[in-house]
Design a protein around this motif. Structure first.
Motif, PDB file in Angstrom:
ATOM      1  N   LYS A 164      13.711 -25.180 -29.142  1.00 50.11           N
ATOM      2  CA  LYS A 164      14.605 -26.323 -29.612  1.00 50.11           C
ATOM      3  C   LYS A 164      14.103 -27.282 -30.340  1.00 50.11           C
ATOM      4  N   THR A 165      12.611 -27.469 -30.387  1.00 52.46           N
ATOM      5  CA  THR A 165      11.829 -28.031 -31.205  1.00 52.46           C
ATOM      6  C   THR A 165      10.892 -27.324 -31.980  1.00 52.46           C
ATOM      7  N   ASP A 166      10.858 -27.306 -33.382  1.00 56.21           N
ATOM      8  CA  ASP A 166      10.169 -26.659 -34.152  1.00 56.21           C
ATOM      9  C   ASP A 166       8.845 -27.155 -34.618  1.00 56.21           C
ATOM     10  N   ALA A 167       8.062 -26.454 -35.317  1.00 58.82           N
ATOM     11  CA  ALA A 167       6.584 -26.659 -35.312  1.00 58.82           C
ATOM     12  C   ALA A 167       6.606 -28.418 -36.451  1.00 58.82           C
ATOM     13  N   ALA A 168       7.592 -28.516 -37.265  1.00 65.96           N
ATOM     14  CA  ALA A 168       7.564 -29.942 -38.195  1.00 65.96           C
ATOM     15  C   ALA A 168       7.861 -30.892 -37.010  1.00 65.96           C
ATOM     16  N   ALA A 169       8.868 -30.791 -36.103  1.00 63.15           N
ATOM     17  CA  ALA A 169       9.095 -31.770 -35.413  1.00 63.15           C
ATOM     18  C   ALA A 169       8.071 -32.225 -34.280  1.00 63.15           C
ATOM     19  N   ALA A 170       7.169 -30.973 -33.653  1.00 67.35           N
ATOM     20  CA  ALA A 170       5.992 -31.354 -33.099  1.00 67.35           C
ATOM     21  C   ALA A 170       5.106 -32.000 -33.670  1.00 67.35           C
ATOM     22  N   ALA A 171       4.634 -31.572 -35.223  1.00 67.40           N
ATOM     23  CA  ALA A 171       3.651 -32.421 -35.950  1.00 67.40           C
ATOM     24  C   ALA A 171       4.169 -33.904 -36.039  1.00 67.40           C
ATOM     25  N   ARG A 172       5.446 -33.940 -36.143  1.00 65.96           N
ATOM     26  CA  ARG A 172       5.911 -35.424 -36.406  1.00 65.96           C
ATOM     27  C   ARG A 172       5.684 -36.297 -35.135  1.00 65.96           C
ATOM     28  N   THR A 173       5.953 -35.557 -34.012  1.00 66.25           N
ATOM     29  CA  THR A 173       5.832 -36.282 -32.796  1.00 66.25           C
ATOM     30  C   THR A 173       4.358 -36.605 -32.461  1.00 66.25           C
ATOM     31  N   ALA A 174       3.579 -35.801 -32.680  1.00 64.67           N
ATOM     32  CA  ALA A 174       2.035 -35.842 -32.635  1.00 64.67           C
ATOM     33  C   ALA A 174       1.313 -36.838 -33.556  1.00 64.67           C
ATOM     34  N   ALA A 175       2.054 -37.220 -34.793  1.00 64.14           N
ATOM     35  CA  ALA A 175       1.406 -37.985 -35.744  1.00 64.14           C
ATOM     36  C   ALA A 175       1.018 -39.273 -35.398  1.00 64.14           C
ATOM     37  N   SER A 176       1.522 -39.790 -34.246  1.00 62.84           N
ATOM     38  CA  SER A 176       1.398 -41.120 -33.541  1.00 62.84           C
ATOM     39  C   SER A 176      -0.275 -41.058 -33.112  1.00 62.84           C
TER      40      SER A 176
END
Length: 236
Positions: A164-176
């Motif tokens: 349900k979470t794609d690679a792009a969303a995972a990257a945005r989440t970890a960008a912090s």
């Protein structure tokens, strides 16, 4: 991946006024891309970043706008790459999907022969695995081909398709936690699949993080998993 290439040159009769002939590299799967360093064929500029009728991305010169050698003599190569990249991981994912519609399974920022690039693995809607190389300076497609040697792991395919979470969303989440340099679907050594994301802070400190494919929740990679990754290249 090394593949045998056949270089074909169009006949002189194909030239239009003021145009040039493009040397085309044809891979084993029949797809073609402009040979690195060769002139671009006389086509409308709108096709440079688009796709042809066959679905093969039109490529200009195959080289990144950010020239950078693969050199880690001082151990700070990853930091130099992260600082130099102008295209973020989510933007690289979007560009890869524009070239090949499907699902991004992995992204990796790397300096190679063409310069600084994002390497993207995409499971296409055609059911095939595609490897796409993108300019880390402007997200232009430099190269793409079908990976016929990719193993069709049923568990990985199921995890990717059910995420349900794609690679792009995972990257945005970890960008912090820093600049994202790698995103990979990991289902090999844990109870459920997760996106494993690597980030670098401005001081060069690396973070390895997990993003749940279902909830999108962020967590740190367990210490023993991080140790295993660090020792992948060590002698037994």
């Amino acid at each position: 991946m090394k593949r045998h290439l056949i270089i074909a040159t169009a006949a002189a009769a194909a030239l239009v006024a003021g145009g040039t002939v493009t040397a085309v590299a044809v891979s084993n799967d029949g797809s073609g891309s402009a040979r690195s360093g060769a002139p671009v064929s006389a086509q409308p500029a709108a096709h440079d970043a688009g796709t042809s009728a066959s679905g093969t991305a039109q490529v200009q010169d195959g080289r990144s706008s950010i020239r950078m050698q693969d050199d880690d003599a001082d151990g700070r190569e990853d930091l130099r790459e992260a600082k130099a990249a102008k295209v973020t991981a989510p933007d690289a994912a979007a560009a890869a999907l524009k070239a090949v519609p499907g699902t991004v399974a992995g992204l990796d920022l790397d300096a190679d022969r063409p310069g600084l690039v994002w390497d993207a693995d995409v499971l296409g809607k055609d059911g095939k695995w595609h490897e796409i190389t993108l300019d880390a300076g402007n997200a232009r497609v430099l190269n793409q081909h079908v990976d016929h040697d990719e193993d069709d792991d049923a568990r990985e395919l199921a995890a990717l398709r059910n995420a349900k979470t794609d690679a792009a969303a995972a990257a945005r989440t970890a960008a912090s936690h820093g600049k994202v340099t790698s995103v990979e679907l990991d289902d090999d050594h844990r109870s459920k699949a997760a996106w494993e994301v690597e980030t670098l802070t401005k001081d060069g400190k690396e973070h390895k993080l997990l993003v749940d494919t279902q909830s999108g929740k962020l967590s740190a990679v367990p210490a023993h998993d991080a140790d295993d990754d660090d020792n992948d290249g060590a002698d037994d």
